[in-house]
Design a protein around this motif. Sequence first.
Motif, PDB file in Angstrom:
ATOM      1  N   LEU A 336       0.794  -1.222   0.000  1.00 45.38           N
ATOM      2  CA  LEU A 336       0.000   0.000   0.000  1.00 45.38           C
ATOM      3  C   LEU A 336       0.829   1.276   0.000  1.00 45.38           C
ATOM      4  CD1 LEU A 336      -3.021  -0.784   2.334  1.00 45.38           C
ATOM      5  CD2 LEU A 336      -3.118   0.095   0.009  1.00 45.38           C
ATOM      6  N   ALA A 337       1.673   1.444   1.029  1.00 40.39           N
ATOM      7  CA  ALA A 337       2.371   2.716   1.185  1.00 40.39           C
ATOM      8  C   ALA A 337       3.334   2.980   0.025  1.00 40.39           C
ATOM      9  CB  ALA A 337       3.112   2.755   2.513  1.00 40.39           C
ATOM     10  N   LYS A 338       4.169   1.997  -0.311  1.00 40.53           N
ATOM     11  CA  LYS A 338       5.129   2.189  -1.399  1.00 40.53           C
ATOM     12  C   LYS A 338       4.428   2.328  -2.737  1.00 40.53           C
ATOM     13  CE  LYS A 338       9.202   0.028   0.684  1.00 40.53           C
ATOM     14  NZ  LYS A 338      10.230  -1.037   0.550  1.00 40.53           N
ATOM     15  N   GLY A 339       3.369   1.547  -2.948  1.00 39.39           N
ATOM     16  CA  GLY A 339       2.636   1.644  -4.198  1.00 39.39           C
ATOM     17  C   GLY A 339       1.964   2.989  -4.362  1.00 39.39           C
ATOM     18  N   PHE A 340       1.402   3.504  -3.269  1.00 39.21           N
ATOM     19  CA  PHE A 340       0.757   4.817  -3.273  1.00 39.21           C
ATOM     20  C   PHE A 340       1.760   5.897  -3.679  1.00 39.21           C
ATOM     21  CE2 PHE A 340      -0.969   8.654  -1.370  1.00 39.21           C
ATOM     22  CZ  PHE A 340      -2.343   8.506  -1.444  1.00 39.21           C
ATOM     23  N   ASP A 341       2.907   5.903  -3.031  1.00 42.34           N
ATOM     24  CA  ASP A 341       3.918   6.915  -3.344  1.00 42.34           C
ATOM     25  C   ASP A 341       4.523   6.723  -4.721  1.00 42.34           C
ATOM     26  OD1 ASP A 341       3.719   8.602  -1.212  1.00 42.34           O
ATOM     27  OD2 ASP A 341       5.416   7.780  -0.100  1.00 42.34           O
ATOM     28  N   ARG A 342       4.675   5.466  -5.161  1.00 41.03           N
ATOM     29  CA  ARG A 342       5.242   5.219  -6.489  1.00 41.03           C
ATOM     30  C   ARG A 342       4.355   5.835  -7.565  1.00 41.03           C
ATOM     31  NH1 ARG A 342      10.199   3.581  -7.485  1.00 41.03           N
ATOM     32  NH2 ARG A 342       9.949   1.812  -6.085  1.00 41.03           N
ATOM     33  N   CYS A 343       3.044   5.687  -7.404  1.00 41.69           N
ATOM     34  CA  CYS A 343       2.122   6.272  -8.383  1.00 41.69           C
ATOM     35  C   CYS A 343       2.278   7.783  -8.450  1.00 41.69           C
ATOM     36  CB  CYS A 343       0.678   5.934  -8.009  1.00 41.69           C
ATOM     37  SG  CYS A 343       0.216   4.232  -8.317  1.00 41.69           S
ATOM     38  N   ARG A 344       2.528   8.418  -7.317  1.00 40.46           N
ATOM     39  CA  ARG A 344       2.678   9.872  -7.295  1.00 40.46           C
ATOM     40  C   ARG A 344       4.004  10.295  -7.921  1.00 40.46           C
ATOM     41  NH1 ARG A 344      -0.215  12.966  -3.807  1.00 40.46           N
ATOM     42  NH2 ARG A 344       1.636  14.084  -3.068  1.00 40.46           N
ATOM     43  N   VAL A 345       5.081   9.592  -7.565  1.00 43.26           N
ATOM     44  CA  VAL A 345       6.402   9.956  -8.073  1.00 43.26           C
ATOM     45  C   VAL A 345       6.495   9.727  -9.582  1.00 43.26           C
ATOM     46  CG1 VAL A 345       8.854   9.342  -7.997  1.00 43.26           C
ATOM     47  CG2 VAL A 345       7.562   9.588  -5.872  1.00 43.26           C
ATOM     48  N   GLN A 346       5.877   8.639 -10.061  1.00 44.90           N
ATOM     49  CA  GLN A 346       5.960   8.291 -11.480  1.00 44.90           C
ATOM     50  C   GLN A 346       4.697   8.686 -12.242  1.00 44.90           C
ATOM     51  OE1 GLN A 346       6.937   4.093 -11.614  1.00 44.90           O
ATOM     52  NE2 GLN A 346       9.059   4.470 -11.007  1.00 44.90           N
ATOM     53  N   TYR A 347       4.020   9.697 -11.761  1.00 42.50           N
ATOM     54  CA  TYR A 347       2.746  10.073 -12.371  1.00 42.50           C
ATOM     55  C   TYR A 347       2.949  10.490 -13.823  1.00 42.50           C
ATOM     56  CZ  TYR A 347      -2.011  11.783 -12.623  1.00 42.50           C
ATOM     57  OH  TYR A 347      -3.331  11.945 -12.952  1.00 42.50           O
ATOM     58  N   PRO A 348       2.154   9.934 -14.739  1.00 47.22           N
ATOM     59  CA  PRO A 348       2.343  10.247 -16.164  1.00 47.22           C
ATOM     60  C   PRO A 348       1.884  11.663 -16.509  1.00 47.22           C
ATOM     61  CG  PRO A 348       0.433   8.828 -15.858  1.00 47.22           C
ATOM     62  CD  PRO A 348       1.109   8.926 -14.519  1.00 47.22           C
ATOM     63  N   LEU A 349       2.321  12.104 -17.660  1.00 45.97           N
ATOM     64  CA  LEU A 349       1.988  13.448 -18.123  1.00 45.97           C
ATOM     65  C   LEU A 349       0.478  13.589 -18.281  1.00 45.97           C
ATOM     66  CD1 LEU A 349       3.336  16.100 -19.122  1.00 45.97           C
ATOM     67  CD2 LEU A 349       3.102  15.182 -21.437  1.00 45.97           C
ATOM     68  N   ARG A 350      -0.059  14.648 -17.727  1.00 46.70           N
ATOM     69  CA  ARG A 350      -1.500  14.909 -17.811  1.00 46.70           C
ATOM     70  C   ARG A 350      -1.724  16.399 -18.033  1.00 46.70           C
ATOM     71  NH1 ARG A 350      -5.014  14.675 -12.364  1.00 46.70           N
ATOM     72  NH2 ARG A 350      -6.667  16.114 -12.969  1.00 46.70           N
ATOM     73  N   ARG A 351      -2.609  16.717 -18.971  1.00 50.26           N
ATOM     74  CA  ARG A 351      -2.915  18.107 -19.245  1.00 50.26           C
ATOM     75  C   ARG A 351      -4.336  18.438 -18.788  1.00 50.26           C
ATOM     76  NH1 ARG A 351       1.055  20.370 -22.401  1.00 50.26           N
ATOM     77  NH2 ARG A 351       0.261  22.258 -21.397  1.00 50.26           N
ATOM     78  N   GLU A 352      -4.695  19.705 -18.857  1.00 50.43           N
ATOM     79  CA  GLU A 352      -6.018  20.140 -18.422  1.00 50.43           C
ATOM     80  C   GLU A 352      -6.961  20.256 -19.615  1.00 50.43           C
ATOM     81  OE1 GLU A 352      -5.294  23.716 -16.182  1.00 50.43           O
ATOM     82  OE2 GLU A 352      -4.263  22.636 -14.574  1.00 50.43           O
ATOM     83  N   PHE A 353      -8.264  20.215 -19.343  1.00 46.71           N
ATOM     84  CA  PHE A 353      -9.259  20.255 -20.415  1.00 46.71           C
ATOM     85  C   PHE A 353      -9.067  21.467 -21.319  1.00 46.71           C
ATOM     86  CE2 PHE A 353     -12.770  17.865 -17.820  1.00 46.71           C
ATOM     87  CZ  PHE A 353     -11.966  16.741 -17.783  1.00 46.71           C
ATOM     88  N   ALA A 354      -8.651  22.585 -20.736  1.00 48.86           N
ATOM     89  CA  ALA A 354      -8.526  23.824 -21.505  1.00 48.86           C
ATOM     90  C   ALA A 354      -7.459  23.748 -22.588  1.00 48.86           C
ATOM     91  CB  ALA A 354      -8.227  24.993 -20.567  1.00 48.86           C
TER      92      ALA A 354
END
Length: 381
Positions: A336-354
């Motif tokens: 849980l803890a490591k997986g949670f943080d891994r997702c945040r650290v390796q978060y893929p590129l994301r843009r906004e609707f605008a």
Amino acid sequence: MKLVIDANIPAADACFGSFGVLHRLPGREIRAADIRDADALVVRSITQVNQALLAYSQVRFVGTCTIGTDHIDLAYLAERNIGFASAPGCNAEAVVDYVLSSLLTVSEREGWRLLERTVGIVGAGNVGSRLKGRLQALGVEVLVCDSPRAEQEGEGDFVALDTLIERCNVICLHTPLVKQGPHATYQLLNAQRINELAPGTVLLNAGRGDCIDGLALRSRLAGKGDLTAVLDVWEDEPGIDAGLRDLVALATPHIAGHSLDGKLRGSWMIQQALAEQLGQSSATPFSELCPPPALSTLTLQRALPVEEALRLCVRAVYDVRRDHDALQRQVLHEGLAKGFDRCRVQYPLRREFATLSVTLEKDAVALQRPLQAAGFQVHCV
């Protein structure tokens, strides 16, 4: 000048390199020894900035590239005369994108129409007010609870929390964490209020995890199973409740505001604040920090049902199911803890609707109003 900076802050060189030498560290690993000879500290929400961290340092400025400040001991900074800045509103648009993506996903799964629901928004700050604006522009009925603002401004535009719970079948929490006082938000949705939620209610929390009694919510979901929960924030992050995670419809690792645009905006706002404290001018305009999106245009050549068109455009930019699935995978691999943080650290590129321009042709021009209301750029030909 030495600056210690969370390694996950984007555009650090462009924003802060001109001030001095940068030392990047993972946010959860920043310790007192790391900042003893630092002049400035720039963090995100996972670094606890308090006396234990700062007592023996020479830090004169702390900046958090986030909207929240509950991880910062503001009283201690004031006592030490340490300059401080946060980035209110930097990722508000991204959080609203997250909410719309989540609600459109849940409504598709469960077979109801978002435009026919009554949405209650708890907290009318940068996020809540923007969410209200977009939903009302879509034609959704919206009620808002914000007790501090109601006290200051009058109750004309606000309702009490219990009234909101009674009248709304979608409830979105966007409050800061306030642990004490007349407007405390700690466990604002306690066991009693969770039990009072009507069957079929959708509960979404993209504010602070401690604003919901997680055990009570887990009990309701495991027992009656008649609520739909979408949680981006959790008690005891990153060691979140595995049982609760397994029961919610969408579980994401505190990433609602993690668009590239929002992160860059946060970095830029702290750059401005640090430059002001140092009496310097900032040479980096925000427009120079933002790269072009991978998908900049999309064309609809015929009309679709409104919510189908919304889902198509929303998912072209951001599909919340990706983040839900990524958390499940990482938890299986790392816990849980490591997986949670891994997702945040390796978060893929994301843009906004605008960042997406939607061109409407022929009878698709009827979709102009709802697509603009959702936050897209729209052009009719």
